[in-house]
Scaffold this motif. Structure first.
Motif, PDB file in Angstrom:
ATOM      1  N   VAL A  10       1.120  -1.290  -0.624  1.00  0.00           N
ATOM      2  CA  VAL A  10       0.134  -0.287  -0.200  1.00  0.00           C
ATOM      3  C   VAL A  10       1.199   1.225  -0.322  1.00  0.00           C
ATOM      4  CG1 VAL A  10      -1.401   1.533   1.397  1.00  0.00           C
ATOM      5  CG2 VAL A  10      -2.001  -1.041   1.226  1.00  0.00           C
ATOM      6  N   ASP A  11       0.188   2.045  -0.686  1.00  0.00           N
ATOM      7  CA  ASP A  11       1.322   3.368  -1.281  1.00  0.00           C
ATOM      8  C   ASP A  11       0.902   4.001   0.661  1.00  0.00           C
ATOM      9  OD1 ASP A  11       2.789   5.514  -1.662  1.00  0.00           O
ATOM     10  OD2 ASP A  11       1.524   6.185  -3.538  1.00  0.00           O
ATOM     11  N   VAL A  12       1.858   5.302   0.997  1.00  0.00           N
ATOM     12  CA  VAL A  12       2.013   5.326   2.161  1.00  0.00           C
ATOM     13  C   VAL A  12       0.983   6.617   2.056  1.00  0.00           C
ATOM     14  CG1 VAL A  12       2.562   6.181   4.506  1.00  0.00           C
ATOM     15  CG2 VAL A  12       3.476   3.961   3.767  1.00  0.00           C
ATOM     16  N   ALA A  19      -6.635   9.901   4.310  1.00  0.00           N
ATOM     17  CA  ALA A  19      -7.351   9.491   5.689  1.00  0.00           C
ATOM     18  C   ALA A  19      -7.228  11.586   6.154  1.00  0.00           C
ATOM     19  CB  ALA A  19      -6.244   9.054   6.939  1.00  0.00           C
ATOM     20  N   PHE A  20      -6.453  12.240   5.091  1.00  0.00           N
ATOM     21  CA  PHE A  20      -6.386  13.706   5.900  1.00  0.00           C
ATOM     22  C   PHE A  20      -7.793  13.682   5.125  1.00  0.00           C
ATOM     23  CE2 PHE A  20      -5.570  17.702   4.195  1.00  0.00           C
ATOM     24  CZ  PHE A  20      -5.454  18.490   5.283  1.00  0.00           C
ATOM     25  N   PHE A  25     -13.802  16.208   5.157  1.00  0.00           N
ATOM     26  CA  PHE A  25     -14.796  16.951   4.800  1.00  0.00           C
ATOM     27  C   PHE A  25     -15.604  17.261   6.369  1.00  0.00           C
ATOM     28  CE2 PHE A  25     -18.905  14.767   3.481  1.00  0.00           C
ATOM     29  CZ  PHE A  25     -18.659  15.300   2.276  1.00  0.00           C
ATOM     30  N   PRO A  26     -15.406  16.599   7.486  1.00  0.00           N
ATOM     31  CA  PRO A  26     -16.345  16.627   8.601  1.00  0.00           C
ATOM     32  C   PRO A  26     -16.370  18.206   8.762  1.00  0.00           C
ATOM     33  CG  PRO A  26     -15.729  14.255   8.776  1.00  0.00           C
ATOM     34  CD  PRO A  26     -14.741  15.011   7.545  1.00  0.00           C
TER      35      PRO A  26
END
Length: 55
Positions: A10-12, A19-20, A25-26
């Motif tokens: 998985v590309d970190v 995640a950011f 968004f909220p």
């Protein structure tokens, strides 16, 4: 040369970006809601935030 197991992992950077955006968004939705509330009735919104009465 790179090992095949490292390139298939998985590309970190991509994970951190997702995640950011998911956390941002909220926060943006809350800020938009508060700004709309302030524009609709600025006096009520300002008295709620300070807790002081002008009377």
């Amino acid at each position: 040369m790179e090992e095949p197991s490292l390139s298939s992992s998985v590309d970190v950077d991509k994970g951190v970006t997702i995640a950011f955006v998911a956390l941002l968004f909220p926060l943006r939705m809350v800020m938009i809601f508060r700004c709309v509330k302030l524009v609709k009735n600025p006096y009520a919104a300002s008295s709620e935030s300070t807790g002081l009465s002008l009377n």
